[in-house]
Design a protein around this motif. Sequence first.
Motif, short mmCIF file in Angstrom:
data_model
loop_
_atom_site.label_atom_id
_atom_site.label_comp_id
_atom_site.label_asym_id
_atom_site.label_seq_id
_atom_site.Cartn_x
_atom_site.Cartn_y
_atom_site.Cartn_z
N PHE A 235 0.86 -1.17 0.00
CA PHE A 235 0.00 0.00 0.00
C PHE A 235 0.90 1.23 0.00
O PHE A 235 1.62 1.48 0.96
N VAL A 236 0.83 2.01 -1.08
CA VAL A 236 1.76 3.13 -1.23
C VAL A 236 1.58 4.17 -0.11
O VAL A 236 2.55 4.74 0.36
N CYS A 237 0.35 4.37 0.35
CA CYS A 237 0.12 5.45 1.32
C CYS A 237 0.78 5.17 2.66
O CYS A 237 1.13 6.10 3.37
N VAL A 238 0.95 3.91 3.03
CA VAL A 238 1.60 3.63 4.31
C VAL A 238 2.97 2.95 4.15
O VAL A 238 3.87 3.17 4.94
N ASP A 239 3.14 2.13 3.13
CA ASP A 239 4.42 1.46 2.93
C ASP A 239 5.37 2.34 2.11
O ASP A 239 6.56 2.08 2.06
N GLY A 240 4.85 3.34 1.44
CA GLY A 240 5.63 4.20 0.55
C GLY A 240 5.56 5.64 1.00
O GLY A 240 5.43 5.86 2.18
N PRO A 241 5.59 6.61 0.08
CA PRO A 241 5.44 6.45 -1.38
C PRO A 241 6.70 5.99 -2.11
O PRO A 241 6.62 5.72 -3.30
N GLU A 242 7.86 5.90 -1.43
CA GLU A 242 9.07 5.54 -2.17
C GLU A 242 9.35 4.05 -2.10
O GLU A 242 9.20 3.43 -1.06
N PHE A 243 9.77 3.51 -3.23
CA PHE A 243 10.13 2.09 -3.28
C PHE A 243 11.35 1.91 -4.15
O PHE A 243 11.70 2.79 -4.96
N ASP A 244 11.97 0.77 -4.01
CA ASP A 244 13.09 0.38 -4.87
C ASP A 244 12.55 0.25 -6.29
O ASP A 244 11.79 -0.66 -6.61
N ALA A 245 12.94 1.19 -7.14
CA ALA A 245 12.35 1.28 -8.48
C ALA A 245 12.53 0.00 -9.29
O ALA A 245 11.70 -0.34 -10.12
N HIS A 246 13.62 -0.71 -9.02
CA HIS A 246 13.88 -1.92 -9.82
C HIS A 246 12.90 -3.05 -9.51
O HIS A 246 12.83 -4.03 -10.23
N GLN A 247 12.16 -2.91 -8.43
CA GLN A 247 11.23 -3.96 -8.02
C GLN A 247 9.77 -3.62 -8.35
O GLN A 247 8.89 -4.42 -8.15
N VAL A 248 9.53 -2.37 -8.80
CA VAL A 248 8.15 -1.91 -8.97
C VAL A 248 7.57 -2.37 -10.31
O VAL A 248 8.24 -2.29 -11.34
N ASP A 249 6.34 -2.84 -10.29
CA ASP A 249 5.63 -3.18 -11.53
C ASP A 249 4.98 -1.89 -12.06
O ASP A 249 3.84 -1.57 -11.75
N PHE A 250 5.75 -1.13 -12.84
CA PHE A 250 5.26 0.17 -13.32
C PHE A 250 4.08 0.01 -14.28
O PHE A 250 3.19 0.85 -14.30
N ASP A 251 4.07 -1.05 -15.07
CA ASP A 251 2.98 -1.21 -16.03
C ASP A 251 1.64 -1.37 -15.31
O ASP A 251 0.63 -0.81 -15.73
N GLU A 252 1.67 -2.12 -14.22
CA GLU A 252 0.45 -2.26 -13.43
C GLU A 252 0.00 -0.91 -12.89
O GLU A 252 -1.18 -0.57 -12.92
N LEU A 253 0.97 -0.12 -12.40
CA LEU A 253 0.63 1.20 -11.86
C LEU A 253 0.01 2.08 -12.94
O LEU A 253 -0.99 2.77 -12.70
N ILE A 254 0.58 2.04 -14.14
CA ILE A 254 0.02 2.83 -15.24
C ILE A 254 -1.43 2.40 -15.50
O ILE A 254 -2.33 3.23 -15.61
N ARG A 255 -1.66 1.08 -15.54
CA ARG A 255 -3.02 0.60 -15.81
C ARG A 255 -3.98 0.99 -14.70
O ARG A 255 -5.10 1.44 -14.96
N ARG A 256 -3.53 0.86 -13.45
CA ARG A 256 -4.43 1.19 -12.34
C ARG A 256 -4.74 2.69 -12.30
O ARG A 256 -5.84 3.09 -11.93
#
Lengths: 285, 469
Positions: A235-256
């Motif tokens: 959950f980005v609002c509590v676990d983030g907003p920053e994450f290790d970019a190499h592990q993020v599923d950016f395509d899913e984020l774009i779709r959501r």
Amino acid sequence: MFEIVEKRELAHRVCLFRIRAPLIARKRRAGQFIILRINEHGERIPLTIADSDSEEGTITIIVQEVGKTTSVLCSLKAGDRLLDVVGPLGKPTHIENYGTAVCVGGGIGCAVTYPIAKALKETGTHVISIMGARTKNLLILEEEMRSVSDELFIATDDGSYGHHGFVTAVLEELIGEGRKIDVVIAVGPVPMMKAVSSVTRTNGIYTMASLNPIMVDGTGMCGACRVTVDGQTKFVCVDGPEFDAHQVDFDELIRRNRTYLKEERIAMEELTYHEGPRCYEKKGV
Amino acid sequence: MDPKERMKIPRQPMPEQDPKERVSNFYEVPHGYTPELAMEEAKRCIQCKKPLCVAGCPVNIDIPWFIRLVAEGKFVEAARKIKETNGLPAVCGRVCPQEDQCEKVCVIAKKVEPVAIGRLERFVADYEREHDEVTIPDIPPWTGKKVAIIGSGPAGLTVAGDLVKKGHRVTIFEALHKPGGVLVYGIPEFRLPKKIVEAEVDYLRRMGVEIECNAVIGKLETVDELLSNGYDAVFIGTGAGLPYFMNIPGENLVGVYSANEFLTRINLMRAYLFPEYDTPVLKGKRVVVVGGGNTAMDAARTAIRLCPEEVKIVYRRSREEMPARIEEIHHGEEEGIKFELLTNPLRFIGDEEGRLRAAECIRMELGEPDESGRRRPVPMKGSEFTIDCDVAIIAIGNGPNPLIPHTTPELKLTKWGNIVVDQETGRTSKKGVFAGGDIVRGGSTVILAMGDGRTAANSIHEYLTTGKW
Ligand SMILES: Cc1cc2nc3c(=O)[nH]c(=O)nc-3n(C[C@H](O)[C@H](O)[C@H](O)COP(=O)(O)OP(=O)(O)OC[C@H]3O[C@@H](n4cnc5c(N)ncnc54)[C@H](O)[C@@H]3O)c2cc1C
Ligand SMILES: Cc1cc2nc3c(=O)[nH]c(=O)nc-3n(C[C@H](O)[C@H](O)[C@H](O)COP(=O)(O)OP(=O)(O)OC[C@H]3O[C@@H](n4cnc5c(N)ncnc54)[C@H](O)[C@@H]3O)c2cc1C
Ligand code: SF4
Ligand code: SF4
Ligand code: FES
């Protein structure tokens, strides 16, 4: 109610607000955000705290007009009040002396890299900033970024200012020159963060991205902001907003983030229909 | 009237909106008793010497007493009698699982249908409010003590009301922009109109309770900071606000919601009035709701009011095991909700844009009983099939929200992350800090959260007056 004490237009359809919120101003740290609601019918939207002044009791937010809520927000003036402001939300950026850090800010993302660069600079980190925008008059915070960076590069898509091209080209050049880079912080449109992330992945440079999913409560209660990081749902609002970019599923984020495309259009049509041609359409280009 | 005659009176039904009409609106489903119906129903109570119903109510309302007052037409007195032990009767009369509590053990239930205690409770509370008979009790002079309450759900509201009546100064800190907890963001308007919750909150404000919305404790201020900034005690009533997902493929497709998100968009943000209200929600053509509890029923009944073609509940056990209230299942069925029982989703399937298109499910059969005493559902090999859907709502439960525990390391937690308290007093492992409701119990009920609030308020009062821990 939260009073707007100052409003300034930084670029075409980009506004800066200073808002009276003393408790948040006292507590916030770089990387954190607020959620606001303008009025009773309004949506809750997240915005990064770009700066704060604890003595004066104000926080600064920088907003780009992209849809209904941000457009209504940008039509407000100093003296107007916001119904709800909640924060500081999210985990603060982990700040330490990294050696050399590159802060890559694309468009409105510079509003997020600015407080991070500022905090890094205070630790003695050598801060290299790369700022990107579609065109010169969309660039924001140049002076502010310059004041907290040891080196500053600018890239515009149309070549109207600085390097002609994308921020990733500048980053690749730096890497190509053999510069030692210990960490990269990337904030901007998701495709930009994805591109930066793939450049640094091949070069093995640790990279943080500040993600901007759709949110509702901002406290971990609803799960609207979930993203996949290293195969796990976060959950980005509590676990983030920053994450290790190499592990993020950016395509899913774009779709959501495209979930409500249709509804967003309806909301904008309503706005123009009810209020007639609005100031933002007439504002100087 | 002798008891035999009383028991001959049939249980009075509560008039309600016709299912055909109500599936397209968010107005409350039951209309409530009229004074005549209430008095008739009240006559059915045989005024037991040993009223089992009272023991069946977690806050021990003097049920025969208030029902006698109803039978005599003294509705306002009846409401006041209830309020001696229950601060939110208009809420409890609507949402308590009465069939498992007070009404389950009602003495006459052995022979005929139980007295409709919940409906009567609701009636008198509504009567008092609608006739402007709600009076503010006298508040004693300030004791000099201040208490911070975190969370404005039924637990927090109860603590606030009890303590302010004892002369302490009380501030409630609420993360969202409206107070009420699940009562405002979770339970739908058609089951609990928000104006009722607002009236209860307003009543507390008139008694002097301060409510700070938009205050996320753990972020804006920590529990330790509250204690060192002038609060003599802290109550944590932050609820079970962390939605569980199933961890199956496709759960992050566009169109898959947690019940919390779906219900929050609709109840708190009023997405059903979009675009008049700015917050959108995907209405869906075919909606699948996963789960069998109250939350699943609320999500399904909410979804059907957005006028999709079909709403299906997918539940892995059989109807008998569904934890939702029977009344709600019945209401749902009347409204056209379909049930896929003994069925469990395996994965969600999307299109190339990442939008939900179907749920692949498997049939289950019931095996040996598990720890909960219910027969364990086991998948039937080869029974996989798909249900077309474009919205899926996951309603399989909530865990405790970790924000406060993470920022208050001295709090002892269970292995699931719930706060550990002493049952008799509501004390946590940290001096001056109390807790109750769902953050302690996990998902539970409004009335049990209120009961915890009452317990904690009493021991907070004792702590504040004696200083003893
Ligand atoms: C942690 C966080 C920090 C943020 N900080 C800032 C900030 O400092 N300044 C700022 O201008 N914006 C920021 N955003 C994005 C901002 O919240 C969205 O732009 C806003 O919610 C759009 O609302 P709207 O009603 O105006 O537009 P909508 O009608 O909701 O959307 C219009 C279009 O904007 C885009 N959009 C929608 N939601 C988002 C989103 N969450 N992120 C990015 N694009 C989106 C989509 O392309 C969409 O089609 C942040 C988001 C997050 C999650
Ligand atoms: C959809 C749904 C339907 C239900 N239906 C029924 C029913 O019919 N009958 C019944 O008896 N029970 C029902 N329940 C269960 C019942 O609502 C809960 O057991 C009850 O609300 C718990 O009360 P609480 O006071 O512990 O917490 P909640 O009602 O959960 O309230 C907690 C409050 O604390 C706030 N909060 C959380 N963290 C923080 C923080 N860090 N700082 C400040 N504030 C914070 C939250 O925003 C929230 O407002 C239902 C639950 C759901 C989800
Ligand atoms: S509070 Fe609930 S359990 Fe108690 S009498 Fe009322 S309906 Fe029954
Ligand atoms: S047990 Fe039933 S009949 Fe007896 S007092 Fe209670 S409500 Fe009345
Ligand atoms: S926005 Fe609701 S959980 Fe993150």
